[in-house]
Motif scaffolding. Structure first.
Motif, mmCIF file in Angstrom:
data_model
loop_
_atom_site.group_PDB
_atom_site.id
_atom_site.type_symbol
_atom_site.label_atom_id
_atom_site.label_comp_id
_atom_site.label_asym_id
_atom_site.label_seq_id
_atom_site.Cartn_x
_atom_site.Cartn_y
_atom_site.Cartn_z
ATOM 1 N N PRO A 277 -7.101 33.921 -38.422
ATOM 2 C CA PRO A 277 -8.518 33.595 -38.613
ATOM 3 C C PRO A 277 -9.014 32.706 -37.477
ATOM 4 O O PRO A 277 -8.259 32.308 -36.579
ATOM 5 C CB PRO A 277 -8.535 32.860 -39.955
ATOM 6 N N LYS A 278 -10.290 32.380 -37.550
ATOM 7 C CA LYS A 278 -10.881 31.554 -36.510
ATOM 8 C C LYS A 278 -10.337 30.126 -36.542
ATOM 9 O O LYS A 278 -10.298 29.455 -35.506
ATOM 10 C CB LYS A 278 -12.393 31.521 -36.666
ATOM 11 N N MET A 279 -9.952 29.653 -37.736
ATOM 12 C CA MET A 279 -9.422 28.290 -37.871
ATOM 13 C C MET A 279 -8.054 28.340 -38.561
ATOM 14 O O MET A 279 -7.898 27.982 -39.723
ATOM 15 C CB MET A 279 -10.397 27.419 -38.665
ATOM 16 N N PRO A 280 -7.026 28.814 -37.849
ATOM 17 C CA PRO A 280 -5.697 28.923 -38.472
ATOM 18 C C PRO A 280 -5.113 27.579 -38.881
ATOM 19 O O PRO A 280 -4.367 27.493 -39.854
ATOM 20 C CB PRO A 280 -4.860 29.601 -37.388
ATOM 21 N N MET A 281 -5.450 26.534 -38.136
ATOM 22 C CA MET A 281 -4.932 25.209 -38.474
ATOM 23 C C MET A 281 -5.426 24.766 -39.846
ATOM 24 O O MET A 281 -4.645 24.310 -40.696
ATOM 25 C CB MET A 281 -5.338 24.195 -37.404
ATOM 26 N N MET A 282 -6.739 24.905 -40.077
ATOM 27 C CA MET A 282 -7.309 24.475 -41.345
ATOM 28 C C MET A 282 -6.776 25.319 -42.494
ATOM 29 O O MET A 282 -6.502 24.813 -43.586
ATOM 30 C CB MET A 282 -8.831 24.554 -41.288
ATOM 31 N N SER A 342 3.466 31.467 -38.316
ATOM 32 C CA SER A 342 3.225 32.904 -38.439
ATOM 33 C C SER A 342 1.881 33.301 -37.848
ATOM 34 O O SER A 342 1.702 34.447 -37.406
ATOM 35 C CB SER A 342 3.292 33.321 -39.911
ATOM 36 N N LEU A 343 0.918 32.394 -37.825
ATOM 37 C CA LEU A 343 -0.401 32.669 -37.252
ATOM 38 C C LEU A 343 -0.469 32.299 -35.776
ATOM 39 O O LEU A 343 -1.557 32.073 -35.242
ATOM 40 C CB LEU A 343 -1.469 31.895 -38.029
ATOM 41 N N LYS A 344 0.704 32.228 -35.124
ATOM 42 C CA LYS A 344 0.803 31.960 -33.682
ATOM 43 C C LYS A 344 0.299 30.572 -33.311
ATOM 44 O O LYS A 344 -0.176 30.339 -32.194
ATOM 45 C CB LYS A 344 0.027 33.009 -32.868
ATOM 46 N N GLY A 410 10.370 24.632 -42.342
ATOM 47 C CA GLY A 410 9.406 25.705 -42.187
ATOM 48 C C GLY A 410 9.343 26.233 -40.768
ATOM 49 O O GLY A 410 9.244 27.454 -40.552
ATOM 50 N N TYR A 411 9.424 25.353 -39.779
ATOM 51 C CA TYR A 411 9.367 25.792 -38.383
ATOM 52 C C TYR A 411 10.678 26.425 -37.935
ATOM 53 O O TYR A 411 10.686 27.187 -36.955
ATOM 54 C CB TYR A 411 9.017 24.612 -37.484
ATOM 55 N N ARG A 412 11.766 26.145 -38.612
ATOM 56 C CA ARG A 412 13.032 26.764 -38.251
ATOM 57 C C ARG A 412 13.127 28.199 -38.746
ATOM 58 O O ARG A 412 13.914 28.982 -38.233
ATOM 59 C CB ARG A 412 14.190 25.953 -38.835
ATOM 60 N N ARG A 413 12.325 28.560 -39.715
ATOM 61 C CA ARG A 413 12.379 29.919 -40.257
ATOM 62 C C ARG A 413 11.687 30.893 -39.301
ATOM 63 O O ARG A 413 10.688 30.552 -38.663
ATOM 64 C CB ARG A 413 11.703 29.956 -41.624
ATOM 65 N N LEU A 418 3.907 40.647 -38.636
ATOM 66 C CA LEU A 418 2.703 41.171 -39.297
ATOM 67 C C LEU A 418 2.312 42.525 -38.680
ATOM 68 O O LEU A 418 2.337 42.687 -37.452
ATOM 69 C CB LEU A 418 1.555 40.181 -39.133
ATOM 70 N N PRO A 419 1.931 43.493 -39.532
ATOM 71 C CA PRO A 419 1.574 44.834 -39.052
ATOM 72 C C PRO A 419 0.160 44.903 -38.496
ATOM 73 O O PRO A 419 -0.757 45.451 -39.116
ATOM 74 C CB PRO A 419 1.725 45.705 -40.304
ATOM 75 N N VAL A 420 -0.043 44.332 -37.343
ATOM 76 C CA VAL A 420 -1.354 44.386 -36.699
ATOM 77 C C VAL A 420 -1.186 44.889 -35.274
ATOM 78 O O VAL A 420 -0.115 44.743 -34.658
ATOM 79 C CB VAL A 420 -2.024 42.993 -36.683
ATOM 80 N N ARG A 421 -2.232 45.509 -34.739
ATOM 81 C CA ARG A 421 -2.200 45.998 -33.375
ATOM 82 C C ARG A 421 -2.770 44.939 -32.415
ATOM 83 O O ARG A 421 -3.659 44.204 -32.790
ATOM 84 C CB ARG A 421 -3.020 47.282 -33.267
#
Length: 421
Positions: A277-282, A342-344, A410-413, A418-421
Motif C-alpha cells: 500500500p501507499k503507507m506500508p509502515m502504518m 513482506s511489504l519490502k 519476525g525479521y529473521r523469518r 506474494l503472487p504479484v507481477r
C-alpha cells in the motif's frame, strides 16, 4: 467518584487506607475504615454514630451530590453493600433486584409523604442487614450477604446531648419527618444492625451480585438480531455467487483453441491485493497493535471463563488486562516486523519504535490530559503520580523490550512470496 470522607460524614479517630492494587487505583477505588461498629450476631437498634453541626457550605455540598444521584459504596468482609428492591410490575412473579451501594439521599416529591418537591433529603439512618452462614465443617459464622436500607429521619431528643447515650424520641416513630438539606444545622447519624441466618454457602455468596435483576431473557431481541445477520449474510453470498457464476460461464465458453484472453473481472484481484500500500509502515504498525489487543482480549476472556478473574478480587480484571497488554508485546512486534518485511520495508528501527510507542503513546497522552481535569475536581478517580510512573515503567521497561524481542524473530523469518507481477 469521590472519597467517602470528601463529604462531612462521621470519621473514626484515625482514618486508615487499605492497600490497593493497580486496577483499583485506575478505577478510582479508595477503601478506608469507618466509624461503624458491628459485633457478630449482636443486633442494634437506632445506635447513634455521631452528631454533626453542618455549615451552609457542607449542607450545599450534600444537596448537590444528592441531586446528582450519587451512591455510597461500602465493603464488608470483601462483599460490596447492596440495596434490595422488589419489582412488582409482574403480579404473578415478584423479582428481587439488587443495586450496588445505596443512595446518598433522595429528592422530595408529592408522592413521598412528608417531603416537598424540589428539596433534597439526606439518608442519615441506615438499616444494615448482615446475612451469615454456619456449618458443621467450620467453627463460627461466615458473612454471605450485606444489604443496606437507607432512610431519612430528622432526629429529635429532649434535654442535653449525652453522646451515644442520648435517648432519641424519633427512633421508634414511624412517622418521623425526613431530614432536609436546606440550611445549616444539626445532623444525627444513626444505624440499625440486623443479623439473618442464610442457607447461602460461602462459595456461592457472590451469586447474588452476578445474577441479573431481570430474569427474563430477551429472546425476541436475540432472534431478531440473528435473523438480520443471516439475512444480510445471505444477500452478500447470493451477490457473490451470481458474480462468480457469470464469470465462470464466460471463461468456460472460450474455445480452447482460441487465444487466451487477458484476465478480466475478479481474477485481476490477485494481481493487486498483495501490492504494497501507499503507507506500508502504518499498516504494519496498526496490524501489530491489533494483534496485541486481540491477544490480550482473548486471553482475558479465557481466564474469566475459567474463573481466574473472580469478582471478589477487586480491580483484578483491570490489572490482568493491563499486564496482558504489556506481555503481548512479543506477538505485536513479531506481526508488525514480519508484515513490514513482506511489504519490502527497510526501516526496521522505525517500525519497532512506532509499534511499541504509537498506540500506547496516544492512549497515555489522552489519559494524562484528562487526568488533570479529574485532579482539578478533587475526585478519587484521579490516578496518583506514583501510579503514572508505574505505568511508564511497565511501558518502557517491559512492553518495549518485548516488542523488540518479537521483532527480532519476525525479521529473521523468510518473507512471503506474494503472487504479484
Amino acid at each position: 467518584p469521590y472519597e467517602y470522607y470528601a463529604l462531612p460524614f462521621c470519621q473514626p479517630e484515625e482514618v486508615v487506607y487499605v492497600a490497593e492494587n493497580l486496577g483499583e487505583l485506575l478505577r478510582g477505588d479508595r477503601i478506608m475504615n469507618s466509624h461503624y461498629e458491628l459485633k457478630m450476631q449482636i443486633p442494634e437498634e437506632c445506635k447513634i454514630l455521631c452528631r454533626k453541626e453542618l455549615t451552609a457550605a457542607e449542607v450545599g455540598e450534600f444537596s448537590t451530590r444528592i441531586e446528582e444521584d450519587y451512591r455510597v459504596h461500602w465493603v464488608m468482609d470483601n462483599l460490596p453493600s447492596a440495596t434490595k428492591y422488589v419489582d412488582e410490575t409482574n403480579p404473578d412473579k415478584h423479582v428481587t433486584i439488587y443495586d450496588l451501594g445505596f443512595p446518598l439521599g433522595f429528592r422530595g416529591a408529592d408522592d413521598i409523604p412528608g417531603t416537598k418537591p424540589g428539596i433534597n433529603y439526606l439518608n442519615n439512618h441506615l438499616l444494615l442487614t448482615v446475612k451469615y452462614h454456619t456449618d458443621e465443617s467450620f467453627e463460627g459464622s461466615r458473612i454471605v450477604g450485606f444489604e443496606v436500607e437507607p432512610s431519612s429521619i430528622k432526629h429529635a431528643y429532649s434535654g442535653e446531648w449525652k453522646g451515644a447515650k442520648t435517648a432519641l424520641s424519633t427512633c421508634a416513630a414511624s412517622s418521623a419527618p425526613p431530614l432536609p438539606m436546606q440550611a445549616a444545622g444539626e445532623v444525627i447519624f444513626t444505624y440499625d444492625v440486623k443479623w439473618e441466618h442464610s442457607d447461602i454457602k460461602w462459595a456461592s455468596r457472590w451469586d447474588t451480585y452476578l445474577l441479573m435483576g431481570d430474569e427474563q431473557i430477551h429472546w425476541f431481541s436475540i432472534i431478531n438480531s440473528l435473523m438480520i445477520v443471516l439475512f444480510l449474510s445471505g444477500m452478500v453470498a447470493m451477490i457473490m455467487m451470481r458474480t462468480l457464476h457469470r464469470d465462470f460461464n464466460r471463461y468456460n465458453a472460450i474455445d480452447a483453441s482460441e487465444e487466451v484472453e487477458e484476465e478480466t473481472g475478479w481474477k485481476l484481484v490477485h494481481g493487486d491485493v498483495f501490492r504494497p500500500p501507499k503507507m506500508p509502515m502504518m499498516l504494519s504498525v496498526l496490524v501489530g497493535t491489533g494483534v496485541q489487543t486481540f491477544a490480550m482480549s482473548v486471553i482475558t476472556m479465557v481466564f474469566a471463563v475459567l474463573g481466574f478473574l473472580s469478582p471478589a478480587n477487586r480491580g483484578g480484571l483491570m490489572t490482568a488486562m493491563l499486564l496482558l497488554f504489556v506481555f503481548m508485546g512479543v506477538p505485536a512486534g513479531y506481526a508488525s516486523s514480519f508484515l513490514h518485511k513482506s511489504l519490502k520495508g527497510v526501516e526496521w528501527k522505525k517500525n519497532i519504535i512506532l509499534t511499541s510507542c504509537l498506540f500506547p503513546g496516544i492512549v497515555f497522552t489522552i489519559f494524562f490530559v484528562l487526568n488533570f481535569f479529574v485532579w482539578g475536581e478533587k475526585s478519587s478517580g484521579a490516578v496518583p503520580f506514583g501510579t503514572l510512573c508505574a505505568l511508564l515503567v511497565l511501558w518502557f521497561g517491559i512492553s518495549m523490550p518485548l516488542v523488540f524481542l518479537g521483532a527480532y524473530f519476525g525479521y529473521r523469518r523468510k518473507p512471503l512470496d506474494l503472487p504479484v507481477r
